[in-house]
Design a protein around this motif. Structure first.
Motif, PDB file in Angstrom:
ATOM      1  N   ASN A  36       0.841  -1.191   0.000  1.00 45.50           N
ATOM      2  CA  ASN A  36       0.000   0.000   0.000  1.00 45.50           C
ATOM      3  C   ASN A  36       0.877   1.243   0.000  1.00 45.50           C
ATOM      4  OD1 ASN A  36      -2.342  -1.553   0.099  1.00 45.50           O
ATOM      5  ND2 ASN A  36      -2.357  -1.578   2.343  1.00 45.50           N
ATOM      6  N   ALA A  37       0.421   2.293  -0.666  1.00 38.89           N
ATOM      7  CA  ALA A  37       1.191   3.536  -0.742  1.00 38.89           C
ATOM      8  C   ALA A  37       1.329   4.160   0.637  1.00 38.89           C
ATOM      9  CB  ALA A  37       0.513   4.508  -1.709  1.00 38.89           C
ATOM     10  N   ASP A  38       2.564   4.568   0.990  1.00 36.70           N
ATOM     11  CA  ASP A  38       2.834   5.237   2.259  1.00 36.70           C
ATOM     12  C   ASP A  38       2.192   6.624   2.235  1.00 36.70           C
ATOM     13  OD1 ASP A  38       4.418   7.022   4.128  1.00 36.70           O
ATOM     14  OD2 ASP A  38       5.246   5.046   4.612  1.00 36.70           O
ATOM     15  N   ALA A  39       1.511   6.988   3.298  1.00 40.07           N
ATOM     16  CA  ALA A  39       0.795   8.264   3.337  1.00 40.07           C
ATOM     17  C   ALA A  39       1.747   9.441   3.211  1.00 40.07           C
ATOM     18  CB  ALA A  39      -0.013   8.369   4.628  1.00 40.07           C
ATOM     19  N   ASP A  40       2.988   9.300   3.760  1.00 42.20           N
ATOM     20  CA  ASP A  40       3.937  10.406   3.743  1.00 42.20           C
ATOM     21  C   ASP A  40       4.714  10.480   2.439  1.00 42.20           C
ATOM     22  OD1 ASP A  40       3.180  11.124   6.319  1.00 42.20           O
ATOM     23  OD2 ASP A  40       4.654   9.770   7.241  1.00 42.20           O
ATOM     24  N   ARG A  41       5.142   9.329   1.956  1.00 40.44           N
ATOM     25  CA  ARG A  41       6.022   9.324   0.781  1.00 40.44           C
ATOM     26  C   ARG A  41       5.295   9.004  -0.518  1.00 40.44           C
ATOM     27  NH1 ARG A  41      11.642   6.527   2.914  1.00 40.44           N
ATOM     28  NH2 ARG A  41      11.721   7.552   4.958  1.00 40.44           N
ATOM     29  N   GLY A  42       4.085   8.497  -0.412  1.00 41.25           N
ATOM     30  CA  GLY A  42       3.304   8.217  -1.615  1.00 41.25           C
ATOM     31  C   GLY A  42       3.745   6.984  -2.363  1.00 41.25           C
ATOM     32  N   GLN A  43       4.649   6.196  -1.804  1.00 43.68           N
ATOM     33  CA  GLN A  43       5.123   4.979  -2.445  1.00 43.68           C
ATOM     34  C   GLN A  43       4.950   3.789  -1.496  1.00 43.68           C
ATOM     35  OE1 GLN A  43       9.219   5.771  -3.339  1.00 43.68           O
ATOM     36  NE2 GLN A  43       8.773   6.521  -5.413  1.00 43.68           N
ATOM     37  N   PRO A  44       4.670   2.597  -2.043  1.00 47.32           N
ATOM     38  CA  PRO A  44       4.643   1.400  -1.191  1.00 47.32           C
ATOM     39  C   PRO A  44       6.028   1.122  -0.616  1.00 47.32           C
ATOM     40  CG  PRO A  44       3.568   0.983  -3.296  1.00 47.32           C
ATOM     41  CD  PRO A  44       4.291   2.304  -3.427  1.00 47.32           C
ATOM     42  N   LYS A  45       6.079   0.553   0.573  1.00 44.19           N
ATOM     43  CA  LYS A  45       7.337   0.237   1.229  1.00 44.19           C
ATOM     44  C   LYS A  45       8.174  -0.714   0.401  1.00 44.19           C
ATOM     45  CE  LYS A  45       9.211  -1.200   5.704  1.00 44.19           C
ATOM     46  NZ  LYS A  45       8.869  -1.658   7.089  1.00 44.19           N
ATOM     47  N   VAL A  46       7.533  -1.682  -0.284  1.00 44.30           N
ATOM     48  CA  VAL A  46       8.268  -2.652  -1.088  1.00 44.30           C
ATOM     49  C   VAL A  46       9.024  -1.958  -2.221  1.00 44.30           C
ATOM     50  CG1 VAL A  46       6.310  -3.178  -2.618  1.00 44.30           C
ATOM     51  CG2 VAL A  46       8.097  -4.903  -2.236  1.00 44.30           C
ATOM     52  N   TRP A  47       8.485  -0.832  -2.739  1.00 45.95           N
ATOM     53  CA  TRP A  47       9.187  -0.092  -3.798  1.00 45.95           C
ATOM     54  C   TRP A  47      10.503   0.447  -3.263  1.00 45.95           C
ATOM     55  CZ3 TRP A  47       5.996   3.327  -7.631  1.00 45.95           C
ATOM     56  CH2 TRP A  47       4.996   2.532  -8.256  1.00 45.95           C
ATOM     57  N   ARG A  48      10.459   1.022  -2.078  1.00 46.75           N
ATOM     58  CA  ARG A  48      11.660   1.627  -1.519  1.00 46.75           C
ATOM     59  C   ARG A  48      12.721   0.567  -1.231  1.00 46.75           C
ATOM     60  NH1 ARG A  48       7.757   4.086   1.643  1.00 46.75           N
ATOM     61  NH2 ARG A  48       8.576   3.147   3.580  1.00 46.75           N
ATOM     62  N   GLN A  49      12.276  -0.598  -0.722  1.00 50.10           N
ATOM     63  CA  GLN A  49      13.224  -1.654  -0.382  1.00 50.10           C
ATOM     64  C   GLN A  49      13.880  -2.247  -1.646  1.00 50.10           C
ATOM     65  OE1 GLN A  49      11.213  -4.481   2.136  1.00 50.10           O
ATOM     66  NE2 GLN A  49      11.495  -3.235   3.980  1.00 50.10           N
ATOM     67  N   LEU A  50      13.138  -2.278  -2.727  1.00 53.20           N
ATOM     68  CA  LEU A  50      13.667  -2.849  -3.974  1.00 53.20           C
ATOM     69  C   LEU A  50      14.267  -1.791  -4.899  1.00 53.20           C
ATOM     70  CD1 LEU A  50      10.849  -5.462  -4.773  1.00 53.20           C
ATOM     71  CD2 LEU A  50      13.078  -5.874  -3.710  1.00 53.20           C
ATOM     72  N   GLY A  51      14.179  -0.509  -4.512  1.00 52.69           N
ATOM     73  CA  GLY A  51      14.708   0.554  -5.368  1.00 52.69           C
ATOM     74  C   GLY A  51      13.861   0.809  -6.584  1.00 52.69           C
ATOM     75  N   VAL A  52      12.560   0.566  -6.512  1.00 51.48           N
ATOM     76  CA  VAL A  52      11.653   0.747  -7.637  1.00 51.48           C
ATOM     77  C   VAL A  52      11.152   2.191  -7.654  1.00 51.48           C
ATOM     78  CG1 VAL A  52       9.487   0.018  -8.708  1.00 51.48           C
ATOM     79  CG2 VAL A  52      10.989  -1.677  -7.603  1.00 51.48           C
ATOM     80  N   SER A  53      11.062   2.799  -8.833  1.00 56.44           N
ATOM     81  CA  SER A  53      10.504   4.151  -8.945  1.00 56.44           C
ATOM     82  C   SER A  53       9.608   4.220 -10.170  1.00 56.44           C
ATOM     83  CB  SER A  53      11.616   5.199  -9.046  1.00 56.44           C
ATOM     84  OG  SER A  53      12.427   4.959 -10.194  1.00 56.44           O
TER      85      SER A  53
END
Length: 308
Positions: free
Chosen positions: A286-303
């Motif tokens: 689910n998209a993070d309310a603060d960053r607007g991206q799912p946590k899995v995106w950040r962990q995998l370096g997805v943009s």
């Protein structure tokens, strides 16, 4: 898991190692106990009883005594009874009756403290009644597997008598079952089974050798009492033998409420991973309310690269 030991003389029976989960001993059968034998054609009578259901220490032992129906008049005069109502000396004399009367045979199934507790604490628990039922059915099947023509079987009550009797009758339709309370004091063959169960369990307790080796202070005589939670000597043993990290050694049934309370009071606190609140799997996508991206995106370096 149940394994079968070689036939043994009940007088010379030694306790099996403490870590055996379930072990079955059989006495020898008479030399002429064959399927074609006349006594076997007439049938055998069997009784089943247990020892050690309530104690917090040691195994629970289920035992079956059996003999040809033609031996029943002799059986009535031996003096078998509820083992709890007899002195140790009388129990030993009755134990010797299995050696002195070759037509009188037995089997015993021993459930270790570890097996009892592990089953009771499974994710889907196997309660003590269910374990007892399996032991009982195993003893009946073991006798049939030995080629014995069991005609009658008397069982000390386990829960509702009629319900348990119906289950046994459905499992073994060729046998006439009688299940009732106090069967060990009513039917001599159940009294004989009671002796086997009680003496076998007592030998386990008296000769217990811990597979982990001696504990600190074992140079002194270890006093465990009767093993029942209400026994002050047993209570003292449990209080004095607890390890703050590892709890208890193999003789203790760690699924008993008495032990759970002592562990909570005297043992080191322990937090299991399953007890800690964990984020749900959905939160990673689910998209993070603060960053607007799912946590899995950040962990995998997805943009995001924009719209296609």
């Amino acid at each position: 898991m149940t394994s079968t030991a070689p036939s043994v003389d009940p007088v010379d029976l030694d306790p099996v190692p403490a870590l055996v989960d379930s072990y079955v001993f059989h006495s020898t059968l008479p030399d002429d106990a064959t399927v074609s034998n006349d006594a076997n054609k007439q049938g055998w009578i069997m009784g089943i009883d247990e020892a050690g259901r309530g104690p917090v220490l040691g195994p629970m032992v289920y035992a079956a005594a059996y003999c040809p129906l033609v031996f029943k008049p002799t059986l009535e005069g031996i003096g078998f009874d509820d083992s709890k109502a007899l002195s140790p000396e009388v129990r030993q004399a009755l134990w010797d009756a299995f050696k002195n009367n070759t037509d009188l045979c037995y089997s015993s199934a021993t459930l270790s403290p570890q097996a009892i507790s592990a089953n009771m604490l499974r994710r889907v628990p196997v309660n003590l009644n269910r374990q007892a039922e399996e032991a009982t059915m195993g003893l009946v099947q073991a006798a049939l597997d030995r080629g014995l023509n069991i005609k009658e079987c008397y069982v000390d009550a386990l829960g509702p008598s009629q319900q348990w009797q119906d289950r046994l009758s459905a499992a073994f339709p060729s046998i006439s079952f009688t299940v009732c309370p106090k069967a060990d004091s009513i039917y001599k063959i159940v009294g004989a089974a009671s002796i086997v169960a009680k003496v076998t369990r007592d030998r386990y307790i008296e000769n217990w050798v811990d597979a982990e080796g001696p504990a600190a202070g074992d140079d002194d005589e270890v006093v465990r009492g009767s093993g029942y939670p209400s026994d002050p000597k047993t209570q003292a043993f449990l209080r004095n033998s607890i390890d703050p990290v590892f709890g208890y050694r193999g003789i203790v049934r760690f699924s008993w409420a008495t032990v759970k309370v002592l562990l909570e009071k005297q043992a080191a606190p322990c937090t299991w991973a399953d007890d800690v609140t964990q984020p749900s799997a959905a939160s990673y996508f689910n998209a993070d309310a603060d960053r607007g991206q799912p946590k899995v995106w950040r962990q995998l370096g997805v943009s995001s690269v924009g719209e296609l």
